[in-house]
Design an enzyme around this catalytic site. Structure first.
Site, PDB file in Angstrom:
ATOM      1  CG  ASP A 170      -2.213   0.804   0.965  1.00  0.00           C
ATOM      2  OD1 ASP A 170      -3.254   0.178   0.700  1.00  0.00           O
ATOM      3  OD2 ASP A 170      -2.154   2.045   1.006  1.00  0.00           O
ATOM      4  CB  VAL A 202     -10.160   3.628  -4.623  1.00  0.00           C
ATOM      5  CG1 VAL A 202      -9.361   4.288  -5.736  1.00  0.00           C
ATOM      6  CG2 VAL A 202     -11.526   4.269  -4.489  1.00  0.00           C
ATOM      7  CE  LYS A 228     -10.846  -1.148  -8.998  1.00  0.00           C
ATOM      8  NZ  LYS A 228     -10.068  -2.085  -8.163  1.00  0.00           N
ATOM      9  CB  SER A 231     -17.367  -5.055  -7.216  1.00  0.00           C
ATOM     10  OG  SER A 231     -17.441  -3.644  -7.160  1.00  0.00           O
ATOM     11  CG  HIS A 254     -15.926  -9.602  -7.773  1.00  0.00           C
ATOM     12  ND1 HIS A 254     -17.276  -9.703  -8.060  1.00  0.00           N
ATOM     13  CD2 HIS A 254     -15.845  -8.759  -6.704  1.00  0.00           C
ATOM     14  CE1 HIS A 254     -17.961  -8.978  -7.190  1.00  0.00           C
ATOM     15  NE2 HIS A 254     -17.119  -8.409  -6.363  1.00  0.00           N
ATOM     16  CG  ASN A 271     -15.732  -7.387   2.705  1.00  0.00           C
ATOM     17  OD1 ASN A 271     -14.877  -8.101   3.219  1.00  0.00           O
ATOM     18  ND2 ASN A 271     -15.944  -6.166   3.104  1.00  0.00           N
ATOM     19  CE1 TYR A 327     -21.728 -22.506  -1.557  1.00  0.00           C
ATOM     20  CE2 TYR A 327     -20.339 -22.883  -3.468  1.00  0.00           C
ATOM     21  CZ  TYR A 327     -21.011 -23.370  -2.366  1.00  0.00           C
ATOM     22  OH  TYR A 327     -20.968 -24.708  -2.062  1.00  0.00           O
TER      23      TYR A 327
END
Length: 720
Positions: free
Chosen positions: A344, A402, A408, A430, A451, A454, A661
């Protein structure tokens, strides 16, 4: 050798003590119908011998018996109920014959003894387990209940309360926990298992242990008076109904079966179980839940086949972007054995990510599932860093920064330039199209979407998104890595939102339209939870996802599908986001949140949210339950059909398991395609047409109409 069959071998192991060793073809022992028939014949023959003083059951594999062969047994469920009763009684007669042998019996349990394997163990007089063994009755997860005597023997061995907990939850129980309640008589190290079994059998054969008294407990009625029974069964029925909300008949039927048979001897009690099992096997819920099992086996088979094609050995991983998601990915990778670098630009974010990993591991230590030294060793497999150079040795990198396409793209392009040519890049986006993110890459064939959902440790699904230029090798390697993480990877083709989020946002849109028309969002949540069966209603789910996140994703989906998913002029989600009500993350969204005594956020109705929404919504209006379900579910299922028709998802099995799932589609409904089969595709088209005037998300495709007219079903009748 006393006897030898394909599934077992029987011979003396010491003196007059015989060993009945299961050695079924394949990697595990599973009870087939032929095995049961062979066992029955063998038990009858052994009962006639006068040279056996005791019999030990064991396994030649890593596990005792993992259960019945569901693939073989499922077609049997298509028989009429009366025939099913006869069939299941023939099976339980085998277990009764085992229990009625004229000498003491013992199960030496190694590894797993589940379902029919557990019931075999229960039918013996003694049970000794290795310290790594697990036993349990998971049948309720298939929409059925124990059918080989589990509801009869287990309550008499460990008490009704413990037995009902085991049976209604379907959990696997560690050997030490089984010992505490009396399900096993002893727990020993694996290398001492047969020695302990032999000593016990010798003592029983010599009359030093009263094996007949041990057996008689299982033949007699439950040792509970009427008052105790009343309290126990009333509490169990109440708890099961509260947990299942009436959607899952199997645990309810199991409790009622134990209750009905409480004052009966074994044979009468077994007849009650036979009848209950047959009744459950004919339910739609059993078809749905066994269908989930088969679909899960299908997607695992597909994933393993894909992973075998990989030429890349992923020995070192990296995640770019720490925090809760990055920390969860790092934890999962390290815990499953693949070292990972967590990179990071902020030390604070790294601290947050390491803190998340430490918290997850700490919980395992607290629960006794991990030793402290292993926790320390696992944490050492995560390398937090601010330095880009630490990424250079990684075989795969998961970008988790983000959710902004420009950020990205910049990050991914910069990474590609500094990394070796064979490094695989993935994005944990996502909703943003993989092809869009690949635009700035020189080697897009080494890039795909990965992907995660959470919270990462709990959610089984990982969507692997194939871009237009993604190579087969890249997909295979990423699938392989996902399997190493213990996840269920499903490969989908690229589009905005991919599969899961693409079908989720029309559901949210249908909900939002209802709210704008005056529906009470709390009533909608109650209907979608209590009647349809979602774990969270749409308003609650939006709060958990994050109102700001959902608002951003709504914009992405609107850009991707400008006619079907155009942003509504009056949008409750945008309205709440503009008022800085972001859901659970700042404790105010559709609901307000406050920590309970355990620190978990608990929701309550918020007058401020209601007042705020009234600014854009019509006057309060009432909608019946069926209308609420149809208004929310038709857009989702319509989009699921489009995804199959467009090749975004390859099969009904993969679609259904992704929904179950990924977002908790009610398992008792079996997934969207199983639900469509039970509803009927023609009926779905008829329902959708009622709402076609509300917009494109309710309008079915010509392909769907053709399928409906042809009577298409997505699964065979027997659940395949």
């Amino acid at each position: 050798m006393l006897m030898k069959r394909e599934s077992f071998v029987v011979d003396f192991c010491k003196g007059k003590i015989a060993e009945f060793k299961f050695c079924m073809p394949g990697s595990v022992n599973k009870l087939s119908q032929q095995t049961l028939q062979d066992c029955h014949a063998a038990l009858k023959e052994l009962a006639q011998r006068d040279d056996i003083d005791g019999l030990i059951f064991s396994s030649d594999k890593d596990h005792f018996i993992v259960g019945a062969d569901i693939f073989e047994f499922l077609p049997t469920f298509d028989r009429p109920e009366a025939e099913l009763v006869e069939w299941i009684k023939a099976a339980t007669d085998v277990f009764d014959a085992l229990e009625d042998l004229p000498f003491p019996t013992l199960s030496a349990v190694n590894g797993l003894a589940l379902g029919g394997g557990c019931e075999w163990v229960l039918a013996t007089d003694y049970r000794i387990a290795s310290d790594s063994a697990k036993i349990g009755l998971p049948e309720v997860k298939l929409g059925i209940m124990p059918g080989f005597g589990g509801t009869v023997r287990l309550p008499r061995l460990i008490g009704a309360d413990n037995a009902m907990t085991w049976i209604t939850t379907g959990k696997e129980n560690r050997a030490a926990d089984a010992l505490k309640v009396g399900a096993v008589d002893a727990v020993v190290a694996q290398d001492k298992l047969m020695d302990a079994a032999l000593r016990t059998m010798e003592q029983a054969a010599a009359g030093k242990l009263d094996w007949r008294a041990k057996r008689q407990v299982k033949l007699d009625p439950l040792k509970m008076n009427r008052v105790e029974q009343g309290m126990s069964f009333a509490m169990a029925e109440g708890m099961v109904m509260a947990k299942t909300k009436g959607h899952y008949p199997a645990p309810v039927m199991a409790v009622k079966t134990i209750k009905t048979a409480a004052n009966m001897g074994r044979d009468e009690a077994m007849a009650v179980e036979n009848a209950s099992f047959a009744k459950l096997a004919k339910t739609a819920e059993a078809a749905a839940q066994t269908g989930i099992f088969l679909a899960d086996q299908y997607i695992k088979g597909v994933a393993k086949k894909q992973a075998k094609q990989s030429q890349t050995d992923i020995k070192q991983a990296a995640v770019l972007g720490a925090g809760i998601m990055g920390g969860g990915i790092a934890y999962q990778s390290a815990y499953k054995g693949t070292p990972i670098v967590m990179k990071d630009i902020s030390q604070g974010a790294l601290d947050l990510g390491m803190g998340e990993a430490a918290k997850l591991l700490g919980k395992k230590v607290e629960r006794g599932h991990m030793k402290l030294d292993k926790m320390v060793g696992t944490l050492a497999q995560i390398k937090p860093t601010l330095n880009d150079r630490d990424l250079e040795g990684s075989d795969i990198i998961v970008e988790a920064v983000v959710e902004n396409p420009q950020i990205k793209k910049t990050v991914l392009a910069g990474l590609e330039k500094q990394l070796p040519q064979g490094t695989i890049l993935t994005s944990n986006t996502s909703t943003i199209r993989i092809d869009e993110l690949a635009e700035g890459l020189e080697r897009p064939e080494h890039f795909c979407g990965m992907h995660f959902f959470n919270p990462v440790p709990k959610m089984p699904l990982v969507e692997i998104i194939r871009g237009a230029k993604t190579s087969d090798e890249t997909v295979a390697a990423v699938v392989d890595y996902a399997l190493k993480l213990g996840k269920s990877p499903i490969v989908v083709n690229d589009c905005p939102g991919f599969f899961v989020n693409r079908v989720l946002f029309p559901y949210f849109a249908g909900f939002s339209q209802l709210v704008v028309e005056g529906a009470d969002f709390t009533q909608v949540d109650k209907v979608m939870e209590n009647v349809f069966g979602w774990p969270m209603g749409p308003a609650y789910l939006l709060d958990v996802v994050g109102i700001d996140t959902a608002n951003h994703c709504t914009g992405v989906m609107a850009d991707g599908f400008p006619t079907r998913m155009a942003r509504q002029e009056k949008d409750p989600v945008a309205h709440l986001a503009n008022a800085n009500r972001y859901g659970q993350k700042n404790q105010k969204g559709f609901y307000q949140y406050a920590p309970d005594r355990k620190g978990r956020l608990k929701k309550s109705k918020d007058a401020d949210a209601v007042a705020l929404l009234s600014e854009i919504c019509d006057a309060p209006a009432q909608f019946d339950k069926q209308t609420i379900i149809e208004r929310c579910m038709v857009p989702m299922i319509n989009e699921v059909l489009l995804c199959l028709q467009e090749g975004i998802v390859a099969s009904p099995q993969e679609a259904d398991m992704a929904l179950i799932y990924g977002i908790g589609f009610p398992p008792f409904r079996g997934g969207a395609f199983r639900y469509l089969d039970q509803l009927g595709l023609a009926e779905f088209v008829k329902i959708a047409d009622k709402y076609a005037h509300l917009g494109e998300i309710y309008q079915v495709s010509e392909q769907t109409r053709e399928w409906a007219a042809a009577g298409k079903v997505f699964y065979k009748v027997e659940g395949q």
